[in-house]
Write an enzyme that holds these catalytic residues in place. Structure first.
Site, PDB file in Angstrom:
ATOM      1  N   HIS A   1      12.760  -2.907   2.283  1.00 58.99           N
ATOM      2  CA  HIS A   1      12.227  -1.560   2.550  1.00 58.99           C
ATOM      3  C   HIS A   1      12.959  -0.557   2.077  1.00 58.99           C
ATOM      4  CE1 HIS A   1       9.254  -3.462   5.005  1.00 58.99           C
ATOM      5  NE2 HIS A   1      10.169  -4.271   5.399  1.00 58.99           N
TER       6      HIS A   1
ATOM      7  N   PRO B   1       0.777  -1.264   0.065  1.00 64.11           N
ATOM      8  CA  PRO B   1       0.116   0.046  -0.001  1.00 64.11           C
ATOM      9  C   PRO B   1       0.961   1.247   0.055  1.00 64.11           C
ATOM     10  CG  PRO B   1      -0.203  -1.204   2.322  1.00 64.11           C
ATOM     11  CD  PRO B   1       0.496  -2.085   1.190  1.00 64.11           C
ATOM     12  N   ASN B   2       0.418   2.170  -0.549  1.00 64.06           N
ATOM     13  CA  ASN B   2       0.783   3.669  -0.817  1.00 64.06           C
ATOM     14  C   ASN B   2       2.224   3.599  -1.688  1.00 64.06           C
ATOM     15  OD1 ASN B   2      -1.187   4.960   0.805  1.00 64.06           O
ATOM     16  ND2 ASN B   2      -0.351   3.844   2.487  1.00 64.06           N
TER      17      ASN B   2
ATOM     18  N   TYR C   1      11.361   8.738   1.182  1.00 64.48           N
ATOM     19  CA  TYR C   1      11.202   7.597   0.199  1.00 64.48           C
ATOM     20  C   TYR C   1      12.076   7.993  -0.877  1.00 64.48           C
ATOM     21  CZ  TYR C   1       8.159   5.747   3.446  1.00 64.48           C
ATOM     22  OH  TYR C   1       7.517   5.098   4.320  1.00 64.48           O
TER      23      TYR C   1
HETATM   24  C1  DQA Z   1       8.419   0.940   3.764  1.00 61.82           C
HETATM   25  C2  DQA Z   1       8.370   1.212   5.266  1.00 61.82           C
HETATM   26  C3  DQA Z   1       7.247   0.885   6.004  1.00 61.82           C
HETATM   27  O1  DQA Z   1       7.130   1.237   7.296  1.00 61.82           O
HETATM   28  C4  DQA Z   1       6.101   1.962   5.460  1.00 61.82           C
HETATM   29  O2  DQA Z   1       4.813   1.664   5.939  1.00 61.82           O
HETATM   30  C5  DQA Z   1       5.953   2.091   4.004  1.00 61.82           C
HETATM   31  C6  DQA Z   1       7.318   1.785   3.170  1.00 61.82           C
HETATM   32  C7  DQA Z   1       9.558   1.182   2.895  1.00 61.82           C
HETATM   33  O3  DQA Z   1       9.756   0.826   1.721  1.00 61.82           O
HETATM   34  O4  DQA Z   1      10.548   1.873   3.624  1.00 61.82           O
HETATM   35  O5  DQA Z   1       4.884   2.115   3.136  1.00 61.82           O
HETATM   36  O6  DQA Z   1       8.049  -0.565   3.801  1.00 61.82           O
END
Ligand code: DQA
Length: 149
Positions: free
Chosen positions: A103, A13-14, A26
């Site tokens: 991540h 998600p997102n 990010y």
């Molecule tokens: C993430 C880290 C997660 O805590 C966060 O909710 C994300 C992105 C990362 O790629 O750093 O949406 O997975």
């Protein structure tokens, strides 16, 4: 290598908003850029990839189940579901292929609710905090695992 099934690269998600979403955390790279990076990297390794993103937990579970039959490996950034999803944990536990958790940010440098992962106990390995390069490193890792066995 060409007889291998594709590597599934699943984003949660997102992550469709990468490039616009909290760029100070990010970065400016979009999901389309990542898919291109991953496809190019896979090409150099002689691997095929299948890149997908979903904002829905159940859809991710369905794709992980599909990977049981259709994939040689799995790269998974489950995003926020990493910290909450027992359903994703249980689906991953059924897999018999290498799974690399990715991540973009270093989740251990961030809020404490991000320090726990339901994915890590059922992943082959974890890459975090290296930005989008983590996806390429994950493919390298899967390639090594698949070619050294
Ligand atoms: C993430 C880290 C997660 O805590 C966060 O909710 C994300 C992105 C990362 O790629 O750093 O949406 O997975």
């Amino acid at each position: 290598m060409s007889s291998l099934k594709p590597i599934y690269v699943l984003n949660g998600p997102n992550l469709n908003l990468l490039g616009q979403r909290e760029p100070e955390i990010y970065g400016r790279t979009t999901l389309a850029d990542i898919d291109k990076l991953v496809s190019d990297k896979a090409g150099t390794l002689g691997l095929a990839v299948d890149c997908r993103q979903s904002n829905h937990e159940g859809e991710l579970v369905t794709w992980i189940q599909e990977a049981r039959e259709k994939a040689s490996g799995l790269v998974l950034n489950a995003a926020a579901y990493t910290h909450t999803s027992i359903a994703i944990h249980d689906a991953l536990a059924t897999l018999d292929i290498p799974v690399i958790e990715v991540h973009i940010s270093n989740i251990f440098k961030r809020e404490s609710f991000r320090h726990h992962s339901t994915v890590s106990p059922v992943a082959t390995g974890v890459i975090c905090g290296l930005g989008v390069t983590g996806y390429e490193l994950a493919l390298d890792a899967i390639h090594r695992i698949l070619t050294t066995n």
